[in-house]
Design a protein around this motif. Structure first.
Motif, short mmCIF file in Angstrom:
data_model
loop_
_atom_site.label_atom_id
_atom_site.label_comp_id
_atom_site.label_asym_id
_atom_site.label_seq_id
_atom_site.Cartn_x
_atom_site.Cartn_y
_atom_site.Cartn_z
N GLU A 46 39.74 44.39 48.48
CA GLU A 46 39.13 43.15 49.10
C GLU A 46 39.14 41.63 49.77
OE1 GLU A 46 35.13 42.15 48.83
OE2 GLU A 46 34.67 41.48 50.22
N GLU A 47 40.10 41.66 48.76
CA GLU A 47 40.58 40.37 48.29
C GLU A 47 42.26 40.61 49.10
OE1 GLU A 47 42.03 41.41 44.19
OE2 GLU A 47 43.33 39.96 44.45
N LEU A 48 42.95 41.43 49.38
CA LEU A 48 44.01 41.71 50.24
C LEU A 48 43.56 40.62 51.59
CD1 LEU A 48 46.68 42.66 50.65
CD2 LEU A 48 45.57 44.69 51.17
N PHE A 49 42.35 41.44 52.30
CA PHE A 49 42.18 40.95 53.87
C PHE A 49 41.83 39.32 53.13
CE2 PHE A 49 42.51 45.13 54.01
CZ PHE A 49 42.91 45.23 54.50
N ALA A 50 41.61 38.77 52.13
CA ALA A 50 40.64 37.65 52.06
C ALA A 50 41.42 36.85 52.36
CB ALA A 50 39.52 37.62 50.88
N LYS A 51 42.14 37.15 51.45
CA LYS A 51 43.40 36.12 50.89
C LYS A 51 44.50 36.91 52.01
CE LYS A 51 46.38 35.06 47.53
NZ LYS A 51 47.05 35.62 45.92
N THR A 56 39.00 31.76 56.32
CA THR A 56 38.37 30.92 57.42
C THR A 56 37.97 31.65 59.00
OG1 THR A 56 39.55 30.43 57.92
CG2 THR A 56 38.90 28.62 56.13
N THR A 57 39.23 33.10 58.72
CA THR A 57 39.05 33.83 59.99
C THR A 57 37.39 34.46 60.26
OG1 THR A 57 39.91 35.35 58.82
CG2 THR A 57 40.77 34.20 59.37
N ASP A 58 37.25 34.96 61.24
CA ASP A 58 35.95 35.47 61.46
C ASP A 58 35.74 36.85 60.91
OD1 ASP A 58 34.91 33.19 63.17
OD2 ASP A 58 35.41 33.97 65.19
N ILE A 59 37.06 37.47 61.45
CA ILE A 59 37.46 39.03 60.52
C ILE A 59 36.69 39.18 59.36
CG2 ILE A 59 38.71 40.44 59.45
CD1 ILE A 59 40.96 39.81 62.19
N VAL A 60 36.60 37.43 58.37
CA VAL A 60 36.78 37.78 56.87
C VAL A 60 35.56 37.72 56.56
CG1 VAL A 60 37.34 37.21 54.83
CG2 VAL A 60 39.22 37.73 55.87
N PRO A 79 40.48 45.78 58.42
CA PRO A 79 40.72 45.67 59.41
C PRO A 79 41.24 45.25 60.40
CG PRO A 79 40.11 43.29 58.16
CD PRO A 79 40.37 44.77 57.10
N GLU A 80 42.77 44.70 59.62
CA GLU A 80 44.16 44.73 60.64
C GLU A 80 44.68 45.22 59.49
OE1 GLU A 80 45.80 41.37 60.88
OE2 GLU A 80 45.14 40.62 59.33
#
Ligand code: ATP
Ligand code: MG
Length: 424
Positions: A46-51, A56-60, A79-80
């Motif tokens: 999860e942290e790969l995308f959080a970071k 602050t993105t809608d995705i996260v 998600p990407e």
């Protein structure tokens, strides 16, 4: 019956040929430009995308399918693709392993969004990334590649929008100017925009709430606040696009929804596919590789939504499904055995040969041949067996003839090659 999950869909025969066409075309164009394929896992930490994608993105904040697995690890369905490809670039030192780290990938992405036409919870992207090249010629190449992909797919009525969102030097200045220009008006904007004005003011340009638009239209433009380096870079990108004859429009509102973009951003919009009209988006992300624990290397890339590309394909490009070259029909058990042998020989000769498996009446076998659109039927019955022959029916003309069994395969091969040879 247990239905498919909301926001997911089955890609059925009839549509899947269009998908295969998009994938094959993308592969051909990417390889021609010197990009190499890479495949990464669908699940990541999860942290790969959080970071990577950004807190602050809608995705996260709203859209990730994240869960704790049985080992207690926080996992997410990607998600990407970009953070995964950056991770792979760093983890496998692709910089050393490849002459030029130019890569592409295909695959499903997952976002918990409100499903509608062109917007799904499982959707698919083709994704391109390049690492380590600062020069604006690579921005122009990646945009050219995106444009060439769209054009090679035969998609018309598209528009290319580009912008520059600056860098850590000039963007804070722009953000401050934006907030200052908004002043008291910030209270008139929607809740999302009010939140953005403190977390990430540039994202106000993403707002789609109609009453907010007149205020947003009056806000300053990123390109007027670029530092010298970003301005020179943007001018060069534009120059190379002009040299390549790629038509574009500078869109001041194109800031893109992800935190990591720097300098160049771009998007391709398609006219005829409905409200979700962005088929492709991308940009430069000069800080992301380092942010994710890698060396200080720049990056640039784009992702195209395959569902939206398929929607935008011209109707006449519908790629026909594979058809049999010949259908083998049989009457009676001895003939059936002989028919399976003939089927085998036809297939070994490289033909698409089909049969009716359950020994139904000749009438239903002919119906099957008709539904499969087989141009040719080979018929075997007791008489044919006795004489060592095959009856041939040409479906288009309903004419019949008889040929020797020993010549049957060659006969079918000859007919199947004829239409191909006529093609340019
Ligand atoms: P949008 O503004 O449509 O939400 P986005 O900015 O979230 O797009 P990106 O993250 O840039 O999209 O992804 C690149 C491309 O992937 C988009 O241009 C679009 O074609 C496709 N895409 C994104 N989200 C979805 C989705 N939920 N369903 C189908 N395609 C999508
Ligand atoms: Mg989105």
């Amino acid at each position: 019956m247990i239905p498919a999950i909301r926001g997911t869909r089955d890609i059925l025969p009839g549509e899947v040929e269009r998908w295969a066409f998009v994938e094959a075309t993308a592969r051909r164009v990417f390889e021609q430009y010197g990009y190499a394929e890479i495949r990464t896992p669908i699940i990541e930490r999860e942290e790969l995308f959080a970071k990577g994608t950004g807190e602050t993105t809608d995705i996260v904040q709203k859209e990730m399918y994240a869960f704790t697995d049985k080992g207690g690890e926080r996992i997410t369905l990607r998600p990407e693709a970009t953070p995964s490809l950056v991770r792979a670039f760093v983890e496998h030192s692709l910089e050393q392993a490849m002459a030029v780290p130019k890569i592409y990938t295909f695959g499903p992405m997952f976002r918990y969004e409100r499903p509608q036409k062109g917007r799904y919870r499982q959707f698919h992207q083709v994704d391109v990334e390049v690492f380590g090249i600062k020069d604006p010629t690579i921005d122009a190449e990646v945009i050219d590649l995106a444009w060439t992909l769209i054009k090679s797919l035969g998609i018309d009525g598209v528009e290319l929008a580009i912008n520059s969102v600056g860098c850590p030097v000039c963007r804070p200045r722009f953000a401050a100017a934006l907030v200052a220009a908004l002043g008291e008006d910030v209270q008139k904007l929607c809740g999302d925009c009010q939140r953005r004005s403190t977390t990430n003011p540039l994202r106000i340009f993403d707002c789609k709430v109609p009453v907010d638009q007149p205020i947003i239209d009056g806000l300053p433009h990123t390109v007027d606040y670029l530092c010298d380096e970003c301005r020179t870079h943007f001018d060069a990108v534009r120059k190379y696009l002009d040299v390549n004859g790629i038509p574009y429009r500078v869109s001041h509102r194109l800031v893109r929804g992800l935190d990591y973009y720097t300098k160049t951003t771009f998007e391709v919009l398609a006219g005829q596919i409905g409200a979700q009209n962005a088929v492709l988006g991308g940009g430069r992300y000069d800080g992301l590789v380092k942010e994710l624990g890698g060396p200080d290397r720049v990056g640039i890339g784009f992702a195209a939504g395959v569902e939206r590309l398929v929607l935008a394909l011209p109707e006449q490009l519908a790629v026909p499904a594979a058809r049999p070259d010949v259908f083998v029909a049989a009457l009676g058990d001895p003939a059936r055995d002989a028919a399976f042998e003939l089927l085998r020989d036809l297939r070994r000769a490289g033909l698409n040969a089909q049969i009716e498996y359950e020994g139904r009446s000749l009438k239903s076998q002919m119906k099957r041949a008709d539904r499969l659109k087989a141009p040719l039927v080979f018929l075997l019955g007791d008489n044919e067996l006795a004489r060592g022959e095959v009856s041939v029916k040409h479906m288009a003309t309903s004419t019949q003839e008889t040929i020797a069994r020993a010549a049957a395969v060659e006969f079918a091969v000859g007919l199947s090659r004829r239409p191909q040879a006529l093609q340019p």
